[in-house]
Scaffold this active site. Structure first.
Site, PDB file in Angstrom:
ATOM      1  N   GLY A  47      35.343 -13.589 -21.231  1.00 44.67           N
ATOM      2  CA  GLY A  47      35.467 -12.192 -21.120  1.00 44.67           C
ATOM      3  C   GLY A  47      34.686 -11.352 -20.167  1.00 44.67           C
ATOM      4  N   GLY A  72      33.977 -18.121 -17.502  1.00 47.42           N
ATOM      5  CA  GLY A  72      34.727 -18.680 -16.442  1.00 47.42           C
ATOM      6  C   GLY A  72      35.008 -17.825 -15.192  1.00 47.42           C
ATOM      7  NE  ARG A  90      43.612 -12.255 -12.418  1.00 44.38           N
ATOM      8  CZ  ARG A  90      43.119 -10.763 -12.067  1.00 44.38           C
ATOM      9  NH1 ARG A  90      42.949 -10.252 -11.070  1.00 44.38           N
ATOM     10  NH2 ARG A  90      42.504  -9.914 -13.308  1.00 44.38           N
ATOM     11  CB  CYS A 123      63.485 -13.650  -2.916  1.00 42.72           C
ATOM     12  SG  CYS A 123      65.005 -12.864  -2.751  1.00 42.72           S
ATOM     13  CD  GLU A 124      60.821 -11.195  -8.730  1.00 44.96           C
ATOM     14  OE1 GLU A 124      61.106 -10.246  -9.581  1.00 44.96           O
ATOM     15  OE2 GLU A 124      61.464 -12.231  -8.561  1.00 44.96           O
TER      16      GLU A 124
END
Length: 451
Positions: free
Chosen positions: A259, A303, A345, A376-377
């Site tokens: 985190g 990470g 994201r 196509c969005e």
């Protein structure tokens, strides 16, 4: 409007971009001495570029802050390839995996199995058996069902498997709902408040083929200070004291998860790793002392904080068009040759990024701009609201910084796009990591049946 207005658009904010990024007199940007224009010409776009020395230096920063590289578990879910696994191994860190395939990639890279911890809220029998037979250091137990299954499998394999219990301490870090992982009403872990976590610890202690050596918790993602970690640690340490009192068992480890936040934009401050580590370790020692127990060894899983700032993604500008927003104002839409298939994201979390033209300097006047992908969005947006120079044109190269975490690992084939190539750079040299996915790769999975 966002940070990178036209007047400073040629800057590369050092706390966001890789440590070895530089803009040169001709306006081109290089990383580790390699021009991004050269990489784009050789490998095409989109292409992900990883600064190896940046990645390794962040491993060392974490290892120094926590006193031992083995106390830092790189979270493979952020970004994993065999080369990444080898870097992590060479820096002496441990590794967390969250699926059987992540484990198999790590093993393919000859990562030492005893330095691997396995996560997941619904591990298959196959995954659990692979953990036991390959000799992973710890399996993090997420349910009573999994505890029973792992005990059975370890027995069948003639092994005793070290385990942690994942605990929900009821601490909500200030983060997006989808990446907050420590409150009660979510899928991970066993409740501290209801006593479920203690019952699991008791069952693990009694299980003949399991050895309980620690507890695990995770408060969320993109956290910038130690407060949430400290509160979680304090609550979980209360369970340590109960386990010691009721079961006579001293646990060696406290895994506080990941985190750790990074700066995605100019306005955000980077995490002070040393300060957070000092604050957290002191709080654990103090809380353990107050409870009359020996302080456990603290483990962290950073990470994102290692991989995130070490990489950029380079795109080519395609269509540029102005869209009328009001009678007086227009917004410029700049479309690139990637988008939500290589970086979901923004669409998923409302994430923000820093982006710059990297093939030249820009000199235009500021204009309201939205950076979008080619899918196509309508939600295929990379940067939603910016003031950018109005001289950005088709053929320019745009790079998004801090794309090393949760971009490649969450990539998809939406609209049958191939996932991008990944290269690493170090001391002026390019090393391919993952080749670009092609239509042949997509068709290779099809099953053709003669009519």
């Amino acid at each position: 409007m966002r940070h990178n207005e036209a007047g400073c658009f040629n800057d590369l904010p050092a706390h966001v971009w890789p440590r070895n990024a530089a803009r040169h007199e001709d306006g081109s940007v290089s990383i580790a001495g390699v021009p991004l224009t050269e990489i784009a010409a050789e490998y095409g776009t989109p292409v992900m570029v990883v600064d190896e020395d940046d990645f390794r230096s962040r491993c060392r920063d974490m290892a120094r802050a926590y006193g031992n590289p083995a106390h830092v578990h790189y979270a493979a879910k952020a970004f994993l390839t065999t080369r990444i696994a080898r870097w992590v191994a060479e820096e002496g860190l441990a590794l967390d995996v969250a699926s059987e395939n992540e484990l198999l990639i790590a093993l393919a890279a000859d990562f030492p199995a005893q330095r691997i911890t396995a996560h997941g809220n619904s591990k298959s029998d196959s995954f659990l058996r692979r953990c036991v037979t390959s000799g992973v250091g710890h399996v993090v137990i997420d349910s009573h069902q999994e505890l029973d299954t792992l005990n059975r499998i370890a027995g069948e394999e003639g092994a005793v498997q070290d385990v942690f219990i994942r605990v929900k301490p009821g601490v909500e870090a200030h983060t997006h709902e989808f990446i907050a992982t420590s409150h009660e009403d979510q899928k991970f872990g066993l409740s501290l408040a209801s006593g479920s976590a203690f019952r699991a610890a008791q069952s693990a202690h009694d299980a003949p083929n399991l050895r309980l050596t620690g507890l695990h918790c995770h408060v969320g993602s993109q956290v910038f200070d130690a407060e949430g970690f400290k509160l979680a640690a304090s609550r979980v340490l209360g369970l340590y004291a109960t386990i010691y009192k009721e079961l006579g068992l001293h646990l060696d480890f406290l895994d506080l998860g990941g985190g750790y936040g990074i700066a995605y934009t100019v306005e955000e401050e980077p995490l002070d790793v040393d300060a957070v580590a000092r604050d957290l370790l002191r709080a654990v020692r103090d809380a353990a002392g107050d409870l009359g127990i020996a302080p456990p060894t603290v483990i962290v899983e950073p990470g994102r904080a290692i991989a995130g700032p070490a990489a950029v993604t380079v795109y080519s500008v395609g269509t540029v068009k102005d869209v009328r927003v009001t009678d007086e104002a227009t917004r410029r839409y700049i479309a690139v040759d990637g988008g939500m298939s290589d970086n979901i994201r923004t669409a998923l979390y409302g994430a923000e990024y820093d982006a710059r033209i990297v093939n030249r300097n820009t000199e235009g006047d500021p204009h309201a701009t939205r950076l979008v992908g080619s899918h196509c969005e309508s939600g295929d947006i990379l940067i939603n609201n910016a003031l950018w120079p109005d001289d950005i044109a088709p053929g320019d190269l745009i790079a998004l910084a801090a794309t090393g975490a949760y971009c490649f690992s969450m990539a998809s084939n939406y609209n049958c796009f191939g996932r991008p190539a990944v290269v690493s750079v170090r001391e002026g040299k390019i090393t391919p990591m993952v080749r670009r996915e092609t239509i042949d790769d997509l068709l290779a999975r099809e099953v053709f049946v003669d009519s």
